[in-house]
Scaffold this active site. Structure first.
Site, PDB file in Angstrom:
ATOM      1  CD  GLU A  56      -0.232  -5.498   6.030  1.00  0.00           C
ATOM      2  OE1 GLU A  56      -0.311  -6.080   4.932  1.00  0.00           O
ATOM      3  OE2 GLU A  56      -0.506  -4.296   6.169  1.00  0.00           O
TER       4      GLU A  56
ATOM      5  CG  HIS B 286      -3.078  -3.772   3.512  1.00  0.00           C
ATOM      6  ND1 HIS B 286      -2.171  -3.047   4.240  1.00  0.00           N
ATOM      7  CD2 HIS B 286      -3.731  -2.889   2.735  1.00  0.00           C
ATOM      8  CE1 HIS B 286      -2.274  -1.764   3.928  1.00  0.00           C
ATOM      9  NE2 HIS B 286      -3.208  -1.635   3.011  1.00  0.00           N
TER      10      HIS B 286
ATOM     11  CB  CYS C 168      -0.957  -0.054   1.192  1.00  0.00           C
ATOM     12  SG  CYS C 168      -2.326   1.122   1.060  1.00  0.00           S
TER      13      CYS C 168
END
Lengths: 90, 243
Positions: B208, B206, B97
């Site tokens: 994560e 994302h 991002c």
């Protein structure tokens, strides 16, 4: 105190979502004559003393490296602000 | 191949996570590294010393409030000078991002991100196709595999000129593509790209946030069971072990 004006615009081939939103809003206020809008950025860089050719050269370099991203934007103007004021009053 | 945690002990693999002013997802990225079996190392933008880490994650957020352009000011941080050199030397770097935006501003990856075509902030669980499963961050996926990870951004529309896009396609450097719906108007549905060497990867969604059952997107095993993002981190750990 001197001032340098730097203007940056999105490249013509890059869609400008913000300009599109602006042109969409104008007719709601009765401004039906505007068929397009593109939104850019204007920076005013201040220096001690006069705007010398060296200052303009440094402003041009700053415009190319930090103030614009050449992938999506063009630097369309780097100018001494006092010269600009003269243009406006002329 | 499974994207689960590695069996090998990876105590020696240290993955740096750089925090900039306005970074939001640094702790999630560090947690993902830990869950994959690596040791996260907190790095600070103002420090030019990468502390000998083996790889670096540039996490998401809004560094410097996205002022000027997303990632434009962070790109000149002392930690980035060190990172650019290390990345050119082959060190694995993942930009997520805002981290992806920083990598494009730093010219480690081509193109740029502009405001979403529809001008809205978007936050959703997004299906991606893994287009390139040979990079340091994707080799534990299969080429063509679909994964679901969160996507949340305002300036997520990937743009580049046609020549650059053709080059990316021709060289297999489109790493991820949006599937089902293009959420931001990105050219050719591109969600993420890699450099030619495959060590530098950037994407808008994302991974994560999809690394632990109970805290991720909905998955085949029920609500919030999705852990499709873990493969990014197990991939890089495996590539470090075998390097």
């Amino acid at each position: 105190m001197g001032r340098v004006v730097v203007e940056v615009m999105p490249k013509p081939e890059i869609l400008d979502p913000q300009g599109k939103a602006v042109v969409g809003a104008l007719p709601r206020l009765g401004f039906t004559q505007f068929t397009g809008a593109r939104q850019g950025k204007r920076f005013e860089l201040e220096v001690e003393g006069d705007v010398t050719p060296e200052v303009l050269a440094a402003a041009r370099e700053a415009a190319e490296t930090l103030l614009s991203n050449p992938v999506i934007e063009d630097v369309v103007r780097v100018a001494d602000a006092s010269a600009e004021a003269a243009e406006v009053s002329a | 191949m499974s994207a689960g945690t590695l069996d090998t002990t990876l105590d020696e693999a240290r993955i740096g996570v750089i925090t900039f002013p306005g970074t939001l997802d640094d702790r999630d990225a560090a947690r993902a590294v830990r869950l994959a079996g690596g040791e996260p190392v907190s790095l600070f933008h103002a420090d030019g010393d990468l502390q000998g880490v083996d790889a670096v994650v540039l996490p998401g957020g809004f560094s410097y409030g996205d002022y000027l352009r997303a990632g434009a000011i962070s790109r000149f941080a002392p930690a980035m000078d060190a990172l650019v050199d290390a990345a050119k030397g082959g060190m694995p770097v993942l930009g997520i991002c805002n981290g992806f935006q920083i990598l494009t501003e730093a010219h480690l990856l081509p193109g740029s991100m502009i405001k979403n075509e529809h001008l809205h902030f978007v936050c959703r669980e997004q299906v991606l196709a893994v287009e390139n499963a040979d990079t340091a961050w994707t080799h534990r996926y299969e080429a063509g595999q679909h994964i679901t990870i969160p996507l949340k951004n305002q300036d997520g529309q990937f743009v580049a000129d046609e020549r650059t896009l053709d080059e990316l396609e021709g060289e297999g450097r489109v790493a991820f593509r949006y599937v089902g719906w293009n959420p931001n108007g990105s050219r050719r549905d591109i969600a993420g790209i890699t450099n030619a060497a495959g060590n530098v990867v950037g994407l808008m969604p994302h991974p994560e946030h999809a690394v632990e059952a109970g805290f991720g997107p909905d998955g085949p095993d029920g609500p919030r069971s999705g852990t499709d993002g873990l493969g990014f981190f197990t991939s890089v750990l495996a590539s470090l072990v075998h390097a």
